[in-house]
Design a protein around this motif. Sequence first.
Motif, PDB file in Angstrom:
ATOM      1  N   THR A 169      48.827  19.081  47.812  1.00 12.79           N
ATOM      2  CA  THR A 169      48.127  20.212  47.510  1.00 12.79           C
ATOM      3  C   THR A 169      49.031  21.304  47.262  1.00 12.79           C
ATOM      4  N   ARG A 170      50.192  21.130  47.051  1.00 15.28           N
ATOM      5  CA  ARG A 170      51.071  22.077  46.498  1.00 15.28           C
ATOM      6  C   ARG A 170      52.174  21.551  45.488  1.00 15.28           C
ATOM      7  N   ASP A 171      52.626  22.579  44.652  1.00 11.85           N
ATOM      8  CA  ASP A 171      53.901  22.088  43.904  1.00 11.85           C
ATOM      9  C   ASP A 171      55.290  21.694  44.492  1.00 11.85           C
ATOM     10  N   LEU A 172      55.847  20.814  44.385  1.00 13.53           N
ATOM     11  CA  LEU A 172      57.358  20.252  44.904  1.00 13.53           C
ATOM     12  C   LEU A 172      58.274  20.367  43.829  1.00 13.53           C
ATOM     13  N   PRO A 173      58.658  21.593  43.490  1.00 11.59           N
ATOM     14  CA  PRO A 173      59.433  21.622  42.232  1.00 11.59           C
ATOM     15  C   PRO A 173      60.955  21.056  42.330  1.00 11.59           C
ATOM     16  N   GLU A 174      61.435  20.778  43.528  1.00 11.32           N
ATOM     17  CA  GLU A 174      62.416  20.263  43.818  1.00 11.32           C
ATOM     18  C   GLU A 174      62.507  18.641  43.665  1.00 11.32           C
ATOM     19  N   HIS A 175      61.117  18.248  43.599  1.00 14.18           N
ATOM     20  CA  HIS A 175      60.916  16.652  43.355  1.00 14.18           C
ATOM     21  C   HIS A 175      60.254  16.625  42.084  1.00 14.18           C
ATOM     22  N   HIS A 176      60.113  17.572  41.381  1.00 16.77           N
ATOM     23  CA  HIS A 176      59.580  17.612  39.917  1.00 16.77           C
ATOM     24  C   HIS A 176      57.888  17.225  39.863  1.00 16.77           C
ATOM     25  N   LEU A 177      57.298  17.588  41.289  1.00 12.81           N
ATOM     26  CA  LEU A 177      55.962  16.954  41.773  1.00 12.81           C
ATOM     27  C   LEU A 177      55.114  18.209  41.422  1.00 12.81           C
ATOM     28  N   LYS A 178      53.884  17.973  41.182  1.00 16.45           N
ATOM     29  CA  LYS A 178      52.753  19.018  41.142  1.00 16.45           C
ATOM     30  C   LYS A 178      51.521  18.845  41.819  1.00 16.45           C
ATOM     31  N   ILE A 179      50.865  20.176  42.045  1.00 18.87           N
ATOM     32  CA  ILE A 179      49.551  19.987  42.786  1.00 18.87           C
ATOM     33  C   ILE A 179      48.485  18.787  41.822  1.00 18.87           C
ATOM     34  N   GLY A 180      48.084  18.123  42.752  1.00 16.75           N
ATOM     35  CA  GLY A 180      47.353  16.974  42.212  1.00 16.75           C
ATOM     36  C   GLY A 180      47.838  15.566  42.059  1.00 16.75           C
ATOM     37  N   ASP A 181      49.251  15.559  42.249  1.00 17.24           N
ATOM     38  CA  ASP A 181      50.139  14.290  41.952  1.00 17.24           C
ATOM     39  C   ASP A 181      49.541  13.394  43.089  1.00 17.24           C
ATOM     40  N   VAL A 187      59.451  11.167  49.491  1.00 13.39           N
ATOM     41  CA  VAL A 187      59.779  12.615  49.890  1.00 13.39           C
ATOM     42  C   VAL A 187      58.939  12.766  51.216  1.00 13.39           C
ATOM     43  N   ALA A 188      59.727  13.612  52.146  1.00 10.82           N
ATOM     44  CA  ALA A 188      59.022  14.090  53.301  1.00 10.82           C
ATOM     45  C   ALA A 188      58.642  15.484  52.943  1.00 10.82           C
ATOM     46  N   VAL A 189      57.284  15.816  53.557  1.00  4.08           N
ATOM     47  CA  VAL A 189      56.442  17.012  53.104  1.00  4.08           C
ATOM     48  C   VAL A 189      55.802  17.420  54.436  1.00  4.08           C
ATOM     49  N   PRO A 190      55.121  18.474  54.619  1.00  2.00           N
ATOM     50  CA  PRO A 190      54.426  19.088  55.843  1.00  2.00           C
ATOM     51  C   PRO A 190      52.905  18.272  55.681  1.00  2.00           C
ATOM     52  N   VAL A 191      52.357  17.991  56.606  1.00  2.00           N
ATOM     53  CA  VAL A 191      51.071  17.386  56.795  1.00  2.00           C
ATOM     54  C   VAL A 191      50.116  18.381  55.866  1.00  2.00           C
ATOM     55  N   SER A 192      50.317  19.670  55.968  1.00  2.00           N
ATOM     56  CA  SER A 192      49.457  20.511  55.238  1.00  2.00           C
ATOM     57  C   SER A 192      49.367  20.322  53.643  1.00  2.00           C
ATOM     58  N   ALA A 193      50.677  19.587  52.977  1.00  2.00           N
ATOM     59  CA  ALA A 193      50.843  19.660  51.603  1.00  2.00           C
ATOM     60  C   ALA A 193      50.066  18.490  51.142  1.00  2.00           C
ATOM     61  N   VAL A 194      49.168  17.708  51.754  1.00  2.00           N
ATOM     62  CA  VAL A 194      48.532  16.431  51.530  1.00  2.00           C
ATOM     63  C   VAL A 194      47.038  16.748  51.735  1.00  2.00           C
ATOM     64  N   GLU A 195      46.155  15.916  51.076  1.00  2.00           N
ATOM     65  CA  GLU A 195      44.915  15.773  51.361  1.00  2.00           C
ATOM     66  C   GLU A 195      44.399  14.251  50.903  1.00  2.00           C
TER      67      GLU A 195
END
Length: 81
Positions: free
Chosen positions: A11-23, A56-64
């Motif tokens: 649900t958000r870009d992760l530029p440090e991992h080259h990942l984008k919203i919707g990946d 990668v580890a992300v906050p739960v709010s960063a996924v859907e």
Amino acid sequence: MLELYQDIALTRDLPEHHLKIGDVATLIDYVHHPTDGEEGCVLEVFNATGDSIAVVAVPVSAVEALRADEILTVRSLEPVS
């Protein structure tokens, strides 16, 4: 709560991992925040041919959860500069 080993969308870009919203990634674990912040989750990211390219580890709010009204698409992974 999302189930382990299900595919999710960011649900958000992760530029440090080259990942984008919707990946799309696979949820492989949940982790507790060390100072009682937001719970996190561990994701495994695969390329279009099924090779694992990142964990990668992300906050739960960063996924859907993926929805039936969405379609998958492909994009090139930006090279590390």
